[in-house]
Motif scaffolding. Structure first.
Motif, PDB file in Angstrom:
ATOM      1  N   ASN A  94      42.157  38.198  35.310  1.00 43.60           N
ATOM      2  CA  ASN A  94      41.474  37.317  34.341  1.00 43.60           C
ATOM      3  C   ASN A  94      41.089  35.963  34.935  1.00 43.60           C
ATOM      4  N   GLY A  95      40.676  35.949  36.184  1.00 43.45           N
ATOM      5  CA  GLY A  95      40.209  34.713  36.808  1.00 43.45           C
ATOM      6  C   GLY A  95      41.279  33.888  37.481  1.00 43.45           C
ATOM      7  N   VAL A  96      42.530  34.321  37.400  1.00 43.17           N
ATOM      8  CA  VAL A  96      43.607  33.576  38.060  1.00 43.17           C
ATOM      9  C   VAL A  96      43.445  33.662  39.573  1.00 43.17           C
ATOM     10  N   VAL A  97      43.022  34.834  40.071  1.00 42.22           N
ATOM     11  CA  VAL A  97      42.832  35.051  41.502  1.00 42.22           C
ATOM     12  C   VAL A  97      41.360  35.366  41.750  1.00 42.22           C
ATOM     13  N   ASN A  98      40.746  34.614  42.649  1.00 39.28           N
ATOM     14  CA  ASN A  98      39.354  34.821  43.040  1.00 39.28           C
ATOM     15  C   ASN A  98      39.339  35.077  44.538  1.00 39.28           C
ATOM     16  N   ILE A  99      38.712  36.185  44.953  1.00 36.08           N
ATOM     17  CA  ILE A  99      38.787  36.635  46.339  1.00 36.08           C
ATOM     18  C   ILE A  99      37.416  36.518  47.014  1.00 36.08           C
ATOM     19  N   GLY A 100      37.430  36.275  48.317  1.00 36.05           N
ATOM     20  CA  GLY A 100      36.189  36.175  49.080  1.00 36.05           C
ATOM     21  C   GLY A 100      35.442  34.895  48.761  1.00 36.05           C
ATOM     22  N   CYS A 101      36.159  33.798  48.691  1.00 38.15           N
ATOM     23  CA  CYS A 101      35.559  32.522  48.291  1.00 38.15           C
ATOM     24  C   CYS A 101      34.932  31.779  49.473  1.00 38.15           C
ATOM     25  N   THR A 102      33.880  31.039  49.158  1.00 39.00           N
ATOM     26  CA  THR A 102      33.201  30.186  50.112  1.00 39.00           C
ATOM     27  C   THR A 102      33.058  28.803  49.477  1.00 39.00           C
ATOM     28  N   PRO A 103      33.505  27.754  50.153  1.00 42.87           N
ATOM     29  CA  PRO A 103      33.337  26.395  49.607  1.00 42.87           C
ATOM     30  C   PRO A 103      31.855  26.069  49.425  1.00 42.87           C
ATOM     31  N   ILE A 104      31.541  25.328  48.374  1.00 45.43           N
ATOM     32  CA  ILE A 104      30.168  24.894  48.118  1.00 45.43           C
ATOM     33  C   ILE A 104      30.178  23.382  47.908  1.00 45.43           C
TER      34      ILE A 104
END
Length: 106
Positions: A94-104
Motif C-alpha cells: 500500500n505504498g509503504v515500500v516503493n522499489i526501483g526509485c530514481t531521485p528527481i
C-alpha cells in the motif's frame, strides 16, 4: 588561453549531466516524496523490508520507504517535498515500500 575558457564549460556540462531529472519526467508513475531512500541491502531499509515480506532480486535496488504523492503548489509550478522526491517503478504494501526509485529534482 582557450583552455581556461573551456574548463568552466566542461564542468558546467558535467554538473548538468549529474543532475536528477525534473519531476515532469517521471514516466514510471506518480512522483513521490519518501522519508527514507536507499539501497535495499542497507541496514535500516533491509530491516524494514523483512517484516513486510518484501524480497528483492537486486540488493542494490533503490527503495523508497514511507512515500506519499507529491503535493503540487503554485498552480503546478513546483512541488512541496521536505524529504526525498523520487520516481519509482513498483509499489508494495500500500505504498509503504516503493522499489526501483530514481531521485528527481523539483
Amino acid at each position: 588561453m582557450k583552455f581556461v575558457l573551456a574548463v568552466p564549460a566542461v564542468f558546467g556540462l558535467l554538473a548538468a549531466a549529474a543532475a536528477p531529472p525534473p519531476v515532469s519526467q517521471c514516466s514510471t508513475g506518480t512522483p513521490k516524496c519518501c522519508k527514507n531512500v536507499g539501497a535495499a541491502s542497507s541496514g535500516p531499509i533491509s530491516a524494514l523490508l523483512k517484516p513486510l515480506n518484501v524480497v528483492l532480486d537486486d540488493p542494490t535496488a533503490i527503495v523508497g520507504l514511507d512515500c506519499t504523492p507529491l503535493t503540487l503548489v503554485g498552480g503546478g509550478k513546483g512541488a512541496d517535498c521536505v524529504q526525498q522526491p523520487v520516481c519509482c517503478k513498483d509499489v508494495k504494501s500500500n505504498g509503504v515500500v516503493n522499489i526501483g526509485c530514481t531521485p528527481i529534482s523539483l
